[in-house]
Design a protein around this motif. Structure first.
Motif, mmCIF file in Angstrom:
data_model
loop_
_atom_site.group_PDB
_atom_site.id
_atom_site.type_symbol
_atom_site.label_atom_id
_atom_site.label_comp_id
_atom_site.label_asym_id
_atom_site.label_seq_id
_atom_site.Cartn_x
_atom_site.Cartn_y
_atom_site.Cartn_z
ATOM 1 N N ILE A 24 39.949 -26.603 -5.522
ATOM 2 C CA ILE A 24 41.334 -26.528 -5.975
ATOM 3 C C ILE A 24 41.601 -25.345 -6.905
ATOM 4 N N GLY A 25 40.563 -24.864 -7.584
ATOM 5 C CA GLY A 25 40.743 -23.719 -8.478
ATOM 6 C C GLY A 25 41.179 -22.460 -7.765
ATOM 7 N N GLN A 26 40.987 -22.391 -6.449
ATOM 8 C CA GLN A 26 41.367 -21.193 -5.698
ATOM 9 C C GLN A 26 42.865 -21.131 -5.371
ATOM 10 N N VAL A 27 43.561 -22.238 -5.523
ATOM 11 C CA VAL A 27 44.967 -22.294 -5.100
ATOM 12 C C VAL A 27 45.811 -21.388 -5.984
ATOM 13 N N LYS A 28 46.593 -20.530 -5.343
ATOM 14 C CA LYS A 28 47.457 -19.601 -6.072
ATOM 15 C C LYS A 28 48.702 -20.313 -6.581
ATOM 16 N N THR A 29 49.049 -20.062 -7.829
ATOM 17 C CA THR A 29 50.301 -20.580 -8.382
ATOM 18 C C THR A 29 51.256 -19.462 -8.781
ATOM 19 N N VAL A 30 50.742 -18.221 -8.749
ATOM 20 C CA VAL A 30 51.559 -17.052 -9.118
ATOM 21 C C VAL A 30 51.395 -15.990 -8.051
ATOM 22 N N ASP A 31 52.491 -15.341 -7.698
ATOM 23 C CA ASP A 31 52.469 -14.261 -6.713
ATOM 24 C C ASP A 31 53.164 -13.041 -7.296
ATOM 25 N N HIS A 32 52.397 -11.963 -7.489
ATOM 26 C CA HIS A 32 52.921 -10.737 -8.087
ATOM 27 C C HIS A 32 53.592 -11.015 -9.428
ATOM 28 N N GLY A 33 52.945 -11.881 -10.223
ATOM 29 C CA GLY A 33 53.428 -12.152 -11.568
ATOM 30 C C GLY A 33 54.517 -13.201 -11.666
ATOM 31 N N ALA A 34 55.006 -13.685 -10.528
ATOM 32 C CA ALA A 34 56.091 -14.672 -10.550
ATOM 33 C C ALA A 34 55.576 -16.023 -10.070
ATOM 34 N N PRO A 35 56.025 -17.119 -10.700
ATOM 35 C CA PRO A 35 55.589 -18.451 -10.253
ATOM 36 C C PRO A 35 55.993 -18.706 -8.802
ATOM 37 N N ILE A 36 55.085 -19.265 -8.047
ATOM 38 C CA ILE A 36 55.393 -19.643 -6.669
ATOM 39 C C ILE A 36 56.200 -20.937 -6.697
ATOM 40 N N ILE A 37 57.283 -20.983 -5.927
ATOM 41 C CA ILE A 37 58.146 -22.150 -5.869
ATOM 42 C C ILE A 37 57.980 -22.819 -4.507
ATOM 43 N N ILE A 38 57.770 -24.135 -4.532
ATOM 44 C CA ILE A 38 57.666 -24.893 -3.289
ATOM 45 C C ILE A 38 58.514 -26.148 -3.443
ATOM 46 N N ASN A 39 59.474 -26.307 -2.542
ATOM 47 C CA ASN A 39 60.363 -27.479 -2.592
ATOM 48 C C ASN A 39 60.981 -27.659 -3.976
ATOM 49 N N ASN A 40 61.426 -26.546 -4.539
ATOM 50 C CA ASN A 40 62.155 -26.528 -5.813
ATOM 51 C C ASN A 40 61.307 -26.858 -7.035
ATOM 52 N N ILE A 41 59.995 -26.914 -6.896
ATOM 53 C CA ILE A 41 59.132 -27.059 -8.058
ATOM 54 C C ILE A 41 58.085 -25.960 -8.009
ATOM 55 N N THR A 42 57.500 -25.662 -9.146
ATOM 56 C CA THR A 42 56.504 -24.588 -9.169
ATOM 57 C C THR A 42 55.205 -25.070 -8.535
ATOM 58 N N ALA A 43 54.471 -24.116 -8.017
ATOM 59 C CA ALA A 43 53.182 -24.451 -7.411
ATOM 60 C C ALA A 43 52.236 -25.046 -8.446
ATOM 61 N N ASP A 44 52.363 -24.639 -9.704
ATOM 62 C CA ASP A 44 51.496 -25.187 -10.739
ATOM 63 C C ASP A 44 51.789 -26.674 -10.967
ATOM 64 N N VAL A 45 53.071 -27.068 -10.961
ATOM 65 C CA VAL A 45 53.420 -28.479 -11.091
ATOM 66 C C VAL A 45 52.872 -29.266 -9.898
ATOM 67 N N GLN A 46 53.057 -28.706 -8.698
ATOM 68 C CA GLN A 46 52.554 -29.382 -7.506
ATOM 69 C C GLN A 46 51.033 -29.497 -7.532
ATOM 70 N N LYS A 47 50.377 -28.471 -8.020
ATOM 71 C CA LYS A 47 48.915 -28.480 -8.101
ATOM 72 C C LYS A 47 48.439 -29.608 -9.008
ATOM 73 N N GLN A 48 49.081 -29.772 -10.160
ATOM 74 C CA GLN A 48 48.700 -30.848 -11.076
ATOM 75 C C GLN A 48 48.960 -32.213 -10.459
ATOM 76 N N ARG A 49 50.061 -32.340 -9.717
ATOM 77 C CA ARG A 49 50.321 -33.596 -9.006
ATOM 78 C C ARG A 49 49.191 -33.908 -8.038
ATOM 79 N N LEU A 50 48.804 -32.903 -7.270
ATOM 80 C CA LEU A 50 47.758 -33.123 -6.276
ATOM 81 C C LEU A 50 46.438 -33.502 -6.941
#
Length: 559
Positions: free
Chosen positions: A119-145
């Motif tokens: 799970i540590g490999q999962v990207k949450t930032v792309d070119h310095g900007a937070p990745i958004i998935i389904n209106n939440i950040t990838a970091d929030v989704q990562k913690q949920r998972l």
């Protein structure tokens, strides 16, 4: 793992196609393994697969595709050649266990461990900007998972230890059958491991997903799913089977874990109107999306296999299925007095055995003369639903709980169903049991049990009960409230009363009708077998043979 996620998911779908639900929907994205733990969308699909491939639906969890209650004193399957009948006769073993879940849950655990390693490999930032998935950040989704997988691993281990006792613990992706020889951990160490995972899950998961735009999240673990699992796990750990010295601190820990469900901290409530049994019935038919009693469920797509397997044989395509026992029927108290029918003061009339009984009896179980799905059931000998029919009831009763009462199977009508993993009444009863054992029947114990009783129109418990008397009332309340929800075989084991429950004759009723006069005669359906060694399942023989760290010397006693 050497194959693509697509292959993994296809296998999962093939294994669960007959009971596919929202969490078992195959992801639309095809991704090689090299991408699974780099893109959050693919990682989400991987976690979805852990749910879909591993979770057991209690409607058909055993090899006989029926409720585990058929292995208890609450029921028997009408198909007399089914494998689950082995539990009643004692003809099961390390080579032949109709409820052998060992390999399945370790497969789920391996996937969970794979997730944590990657799970540590999962990207949450792309070119310095937070990745958004389904209106939440990838970091929030990562913690949920992460929270979900902590919960799932804890759940899989909890299901293993309630069957087998202490099992091998691992947080690495090994194949226990082929890759390593790992010794069994102690039961207490397994409990500590599960509780840690539950706490880790609780700290990361949301309260619910009602405000989430993420599709198909209903049925995924929440903060309170993790707390419910912790409460159940600690209750089992405190029970006589696993707490031989009656360490009261274990009971206290179990009560503390269940406390949030009794004091309003958890967002669940017994919303049924007092004396309205219809609200109780509604808990088990339809969808659970707005049901405030449900903590964690597995919702299914619309189907009718549950009705096809369990409708009375007088219905076209009905196959009888699970036959509730007279043992269970007798556990339902009198509505008028709130007393067990064995109490001379209860008001029970043997000539009218179903009169003024706990309303949950008629909500859960079908009997002769009841109108159901447009016709009156005839369970007399030779009747349309009688015991002489192929797959006809073997006890004189049919299941009602969970079944949709309106389906026309001839036209293949379907309905939505859901399996309950955790709901609020279990948590209230968990608290009441643990608190009673830790400190005695104080006001909080009465409040928890009476909340369940009054919402179905049953009288409150009498005041002044001793600890032992309250223990008996809680155990009986648990039996009738949670009937056919997968608890009975484990409750009687953890209470160490299986000899007097699983090992006594299973009883039924024969019905004769002459005009309007109905005569009920009670009989022994089967003399059941239970031996002391059966308090724990045997470790599967294939694992004993493959894992030298277990071997014969570390098999469960008696097997």
């Amino acid at each position: 793992m050497k194959k693509s996620i697509l292959i993994l998911i296809c296998i999962s779908v093939a294994l669960s196609s007959c009971k596919k639900g929202l969490l078992q929907t195959p992801p639309s994205i095809q991704a090689p393994e090299s991408l699974i733990f780099t893109e959050i969308t693919y990682t989400t699909d991987f976690v979805t697969d852990i749910y879909g491939a591993t979770l057991k639906n209690g409607f058909s969890a055993t090899t006989s595709s029926t409720f585990i209650e058929a292995a208890s004193d609450d029921a028997k399957l009408s198909n007399l050649s089914a494998e689950i009948q082995r539990f009643g006769t004692g003809a099961w073993s390390a080579d032949n266990n109709p409820d052998d879940v060992y390999a399945n849950y370790y497969a789920g655990i391996r996937k969970c461990n794979k997730f944590f390693e990657q799970i540590g490999q999962v990207k949450t930032v792309d070119h310095g900007a937070p990745i958004i998935i389904n209106n939440i950040t990838a970091d929030v989704q990562k913690q949920r998972l992460i929270g979900e997988v902590f919960f799932l691993r804890a759940y899989f281990y909890a299901e293993l230890i309630k069957r087998y006792g202490g099992v091998p613990l691992s947080s690495k992706t090994i194949n226990l059958a082929n890759d390593a020889n790992i010794a069994r951990s102690s039961y207490d160490d397994c409990i500590k491991f599960i509780v840690r995972d539950c706490d880790s899950a609780f700290n990361r998961l949301p309260v619910d997903y009602t405000a989430s735009s993420v599709q198909n999240y209903f049925g995924r673990a929440t903060k309170w799913s993790a707390q419910a699992l912790k409460a159940r796990t600690l209750l089992y750990a405190a029970s006589p089977l696993n707490n031989t010295n009656n360490d009261l601190s274990k009971w206290d820990a179990a009560a503390t874990a269940a406390l949030p469900f009794t004091n309003g901290t958890a967002p669940f409530s017994l919303t049924s109107i007092s004396n309205n049994i219809a609200n109780y019935v509604a808990n088990f038919i339809g969808t659970a999306y707005s049901n405030k009693e449900m903590i964690w469920v597995l919702n299914e797509t619309s189907q009718n296999y549950l009705e096809t397997r369990n409708y009375a044989v007088g219905f076209d395509k009905g196959n009888g299925g699970i036959s509730p026992s007279q043992n269970l029927v007798d556990a339902f108290e009198m509505k008028t007095t709130g007393l067990p029918i064995s109490d001379p003061a209860s008001g029970y009339d043997p000539a009218q055995p179903y009169l003024n009984r706990d309303p949950r009896l008629d909500a859960d179980i079908l009997r002769h003369g009841i109108t159901y799905n447009g016709r009156v059931l005839d369970i007399t000998s030779g009747g349309a639903d009688g015991p002489g029919k192929v797959n006809g009831t073997v006890t004189g009763y049919y299941l009602k709980k969970f079944l949709n009462p309106t389906l026309n199977l001839t036209t293949s009508q379907t309905a939505t169903h859901f399996w309950i993993f955790f709901r609020l009444p279990e948590m209230l009863l968990n608290y009441a049991e643990a608190r009673n054992e830790a400190t005695g029947p104080d006001l909080t114990v009465y409040t928890a049990v009476n909340a369940i009783r009054t919402r179905v129109g049953m009288p409150v418990l009498p005041t002044g009960l001793t600890q032992a008397q309250m223990r008996d009332r809680i155990r009986n309340e648990r039996r009738v409230e949670l009937a056919f929800e997968g608890h009975r075989p484990w409750d009687v084991r953890r209470w160490k009363i299986a000899e007097s429950t699983l090992g006594v004759p299973l009883r039924g009723v024969n019905v004769a009708q002459n005009g309007t006069s109905v005569t009920n005669s009670f009989f022994t359906v089967e003399n059941r077998v239970f031996q002391t060694k059966m308090y724990l399942y045997p470790i599967p023989q294939s694992e004993v043979d493959a894992n030298t760290a277990i071997g014969r010397k570390n098999q469960n006693p008696g097997w």
